[in-house]
Every structure is written in structure tokens, then in C-alpha cells.
Scaffold this motif. Sequence first.
Motif, PDB file in Angstrom:
ATOM      1  N   GLY A  15      -5.369   5.087 -12.921  1.00  0.00           N
ATOM      2  CA  GLY A  15      -3.750   4.885 -12.125  1.00  0.00           C
ATOM      3  C   GLY A  15      -3.465   3.010 -13.644  1.00  0.00           C
ATOM      4  N   VAL A  16      -3.149   2.555 -13.528  1.00  0.00           N
ATOM      5  CA  VAL A  16      -2.448   2.202 -14.595  1.00  0.00           C
ATOM      6  C   VAL A  16      -2.606   0.356 -13.775  1.00  0.00           C
ATOM      7  N   PHE A  17      -1.737   0.293 -11.967  1.00  0.00           N
ATOM      8  CA  PHE A  17      -2.187  -0.680 -10.811  1.00  0.00           C
ATOM      9  C   PHE A  17      -3.669  -0.860  -9.883  1.00  0.00           C
ATOM     10  N   ALA A  18      -4.821  -1.577 -10.502  1.00  0.00           N
ATOM     11  CA  ALA A  18      -6.177  -1.696 -10.323  1.00  0.00           C
ATOM     12  C   ALA A  18      -5.810  -2.045  -8.219  1.00  0.00           C
ATOM     13  N   SER A  19      -5.319  -1.537  -7.473  1.00  0.00           N
ATOM     14  CA  SER A  19      -5.304  -1.602  -6.287  1.00  0.00           C
ATOM     15  C   SER A  19      -3.554  -1.304  -5.886  1.00  0.00           C
ATOM     16  N   LEU A  20      -3.288  -1.007  -4.154  1.00  0.00           N
ATOM     17  CA  LEU A  20      -2.137  -0.945  -3.469  1.00  0.00           C
ATOM     18  C   LEU A  20      -1.677  -2.655  -3.762  1.00  0.00           C
ATOM     19  N   SER A  21      -2.217  -3.406  -3.734  1.00  0.00           N
ATOM     20  CA  SER A  21      -1.458  -4.951  -3.855  1.00  0.00           C
ATOM     21  C   SER A  21      -0.955  -5.393  -5.203  1.00  0.00           C
ATOM     22  N   GLU A  22      -1.855  -4.865  -6.100  1.00  0.00           N
ATOM     23  CA  GLU A  22      -1.482  -5.032  -7.876  1.00  0.00           C
ATOM     24  C   GLU A  22       0.247  -4.036  -7.758  1.00  0.00           C
ATOM     25  N   ALA A  23       0.456  -3.275  -7.204  1.00  0.00           N
ATOM     26  CA  ALA A  23       1.051  -2.014  -7.418  1.00  0.00           C
ATOM     27  C   ALA A  23       2.646  -3.274  -6.441  1.00  0.00           C
ATOM     28  N   GLN A  24       2.451  -3.113  -5.300  1.00  0.00           N
ATOM     29  CA  GLN A  24       3.146  -4.203  -4.469  1.00  0.00           C
ATOM     30  C   GLN A  24       4.019  -5.435  -5.142  1.00  0.00           C
ATOM     31  N   GLU A  25       2.785  -6.297  -5.316  1.00  0.00           N
ATOM     32  CA  GLU A  25       3.370  -7.651  -6.521  1.00  0.00           C
ATOM     33  C   GLU A  25       4.063  -7.413  -7.727  1.00  0.00           C
ATOM     34  N   PHE A  26       3.429  -6.103  -8.668  1.00  0.00           N
ATOM     35  CA  PHE A  26       4.581  -5.504  -9.953  1.00  0.00           C
ATOM     36  C   PHE A  26       6.089  -5.421  -9.146  1.00  0.00           C
ATOM     37  N   PHE A  27       6.056  -4.330  -8.248  1.00  0.00           N
ATOM     38  CA  PHE A  27       7.586  -3.843  -8.287  1.00  0.00           C
ATOM     39  C   PHE A  27       7.936  -4.936  -6.933  1.00  0.00           C
ATOM     40  N   LYS A  28       7.522  -6.156  -6.772  1.00  0.00           N
ATOM     41  CA  LYS A  28       8.543  -7.057  -6.208  1.00  0.00           C
ATOM     42  C   LYS A  28       9.801  -7.703  -6.765  1.00  0.00           C
ATOM     43  N   ALA A  29       9.775  -7.095  -8.423  1.00  0.00           N
ATOM     44  CA  ALA A  29      10.740  -7.563  -9.236  1.00  0.00           C
ATOM     45  C   ALA A  29      11.099  -7.415  -9.188  1.00  0.00           C
ATOM     46  N   ASP A  30      11.395  -5.458  -8.515  1.00  0.00           N
ATOM     47  CA  ASP A  30      12.389  -4.379  -8.697  1.00  0.00           C
ATOM     48  C   ASP A  30      13.709  -4.880  -7.580  1.00  0.00           C
ATOM     49  N   ARG A  31      14.403  -6.376  -7.730  1.00  0.00           N
ATOM     50  CA  ARG A  31      14.932  -6.351  -7.025  1.00  0.00           C
ATOM     51  C   ARG A  31      15.912  -5.858  -6.086  1.00  0.00           C
ATOM     52  N   PHE A  32      16.627  -4.544  -6.464  1.00  0.00           N
ATOM     53  CA  PHE A  32      17.591  -3.502  -6.097  1.00  0.00           C
ATOM     54  C   PHE A  32      16.903  -3.285  -4.446  1.00  0.00           C
ATOM     55  N   ALA A  33      16.099  -2.301  -5.382  1.00  0.00           N
ATOM     56  CA  ALA A  33      15.313  -2.028  -4.270  1.00  0.00           C
ATOM     57  C   ALA A  33      14.509  -2.793  -2.928  1.00  0.00           C
ATOM     58  N   THR A  34      13.976  -3.899  -3.691  1.00  0.00           N
ATOM     59  CA  THR A  34      13.161  -4.357  -2.412  1.00  0.00           C
ATOM     60  C   THR A  34      14.293  -5.245  -2.230  1.00  0.00           C
ATOM     61  N   CYS A  35      15.215  -5.687  -2.426  1.00  0.00           N
ATOM     62  CA  CYS A  35      16.436  -6.248  -1.172  1.00  0.00           C
ATOM     63  C   CYS A  35      17.224  -5.494  -0.541  1.00  0.00           C
ATOM     64  N   ASN A  36      16.849  -4.750  -0.751  1.00  0.00           N
ATOM     65  CA  ASN A  36      17.189  -3.478   0.817  1.00  0.00           C
ATOM     66  C   ASN A  36      16.642  -2.639   1.375  1.00  0.00           C
ATOM     67  N   GLY A  37      15.078  -3.275   0.936  1.00  0.00           N
ATOM     68  CA  GLY A  37      13.748  -2.992   2.061  1.00  0.00           C
ATOM     69  C   GLY A  37      12.776  -1.790   1.773  1.00  0.00           C
ATOM     70  N   CYS A  38      12.798  -1.415   0.432  1.00  0.00           N
ATOM     71  CA  CYS A  38      11.943   0.175   0.037  1.00  0.00           C
ATOM     72  C   CYS A  38      10.403  -1.200   0.167  1.00  0.00           C
ATOM     73  N   ARG A  39       9.632  -0.471   0.203  1.00  0.00           N
ATOM     74  CA  ARG A  39       8.092  -0.782   0.087  1.00  0.00           C
ATOM     75  C   ARG A  39       7.603   0.231   0.434  1.00  0.00           C
ATOM     76  N   ILE A  40       6.777  -0.575  -0.558  1.00  0.00           N
ATOM     77  CA  ILE A  40       5.310   0.480  -1.323  1.00  0.00           C
ATOM     78  C   ILE A  40       3.992   0.884  -0.017  1.00  0.00           C
ATOM     79  N   ASP A  41       4.114   2.276   0.602  1.00  0.00           N
ATOM     80  CA  ASP A  41       2.963   1.642   1.759  1.00  0.00           C
ATOM     81  C   ASP A  41       1.486   2.194   1.355  1.00  0.00           C
ATOM     82  N   SER A  42       1.681   3.427   0.431  1.00  0.00           N
ATOM     83  CA  SER A  42       0.258   3.784   0.201  1.00  0.00           C
ATOM     84  C   SER A  42       0.476   4.448  -1.583  1.00  0.00           C
ATOM     85  N   LEU A  43      -0.430   4.142  -2.680  1.00  0.00           N
ATOM     86  CA  LEU A  43      -0.787   4.596  -3.802  1.00  0.00           C
ATOM     87  C   LEU A  43      -1.800   5.169  -4.219  1.00  0.00           C
ATOM     88  N   THR A  44      -1.673   6.845  -4.678  1.00  0.00           N
ATOM     89  CA  THR A  44      -3.165   6.830  -5.701  1.00  0.00           C
ATOM     90  C   THR A  44      -2.724   7.895  -6.723  1.00  0.00           C
TER      91      THR A  44
END
Length: 133
Positions: free
Chosen positions: A2-31
Motif C-alpha cells: 500500500g501507499v502507507f508504509a505503516s499504520l502510524s504513517e496512515a494515522q499521521e496523514f489522516f489527522k488532516a481529515d479534520r471533520f472525521a478526527t474532530c468527531n472521534g474517528c480513528r484508524i485501528d488497523s490497515l492492511t
Amino acid sequence: MGVFASLSEAQEFFKADRFATCNGCRIDSLTDEEAVCSMDIDREKHCNAYGGVMGGVMFMLGDFAFAVASNHAHRLTVAMNVNISYMNAPKGDRLTARAKCLKSGRTSCVYDVDIYDNEGVYVARFSATGFKK
């Protein structure tokens, strides 16, 4: 791979998704096969006038899981068409969405996202067709 080398890289990238993250959405796992995202239900801000969880909350989580999965498979992917079917009202206090790719073509992709609560109630099915930019 995939595009993201790790779960933490994806989590860092998607912090910019302000609407979802401000409402509590989080990434638990990614394969390469699946993205799992979740959120806690805040009964003070996620409920409708009848006291049930607003449908937009499930839509938001489904859209977020689709975005995580599809952009891991191919960055940049945007939604062209989405549909949600509400199955049951959540009984628990946490929602989990599992996004899986059904088809990935040259310019488009199709994902199904199943959303459950932490008591095992099947809450909604979110389906999305994405466009690969």
C-alpha cells in the motif's frame, strides 16, 4: 504494498481529515485487504432529537474507512458515488467500520464498509465507488 508504509504513517496523514478526527474517528488497523476504523459514540453530540445516534455519524465513519482503505490502495482516490443502508440502531457505545475492496480497476474502485457497534449489532452498510485521480 500500500501507499502507507505503516499504520502510524496512515494515522499521521489522516489527522488532516479534520471533520472525521474532530468527531472521534480513528484508524485501528490497515492492511492491503482491509481498513478498520472506529469511534466512540458521544451521546451528548452524536444523537438526534429522539436520542438515537444520528445517521450522519455512521455515514461519516463509513466514509472515513472508505477514504483510508482506498487511499492506501491508490492515492489520490475520491468518492464518485456512495450509498448507505441503515440496518439497526446502535445499542453500544462504540462503532467499528471494516472497509474492503470489491473491485479495483484502472480508474475506479468499489468498496463495501460494514459498520457494527461494540455489542455486535450490525448497524449499517456503506458502499462507495471511488475515482482514482
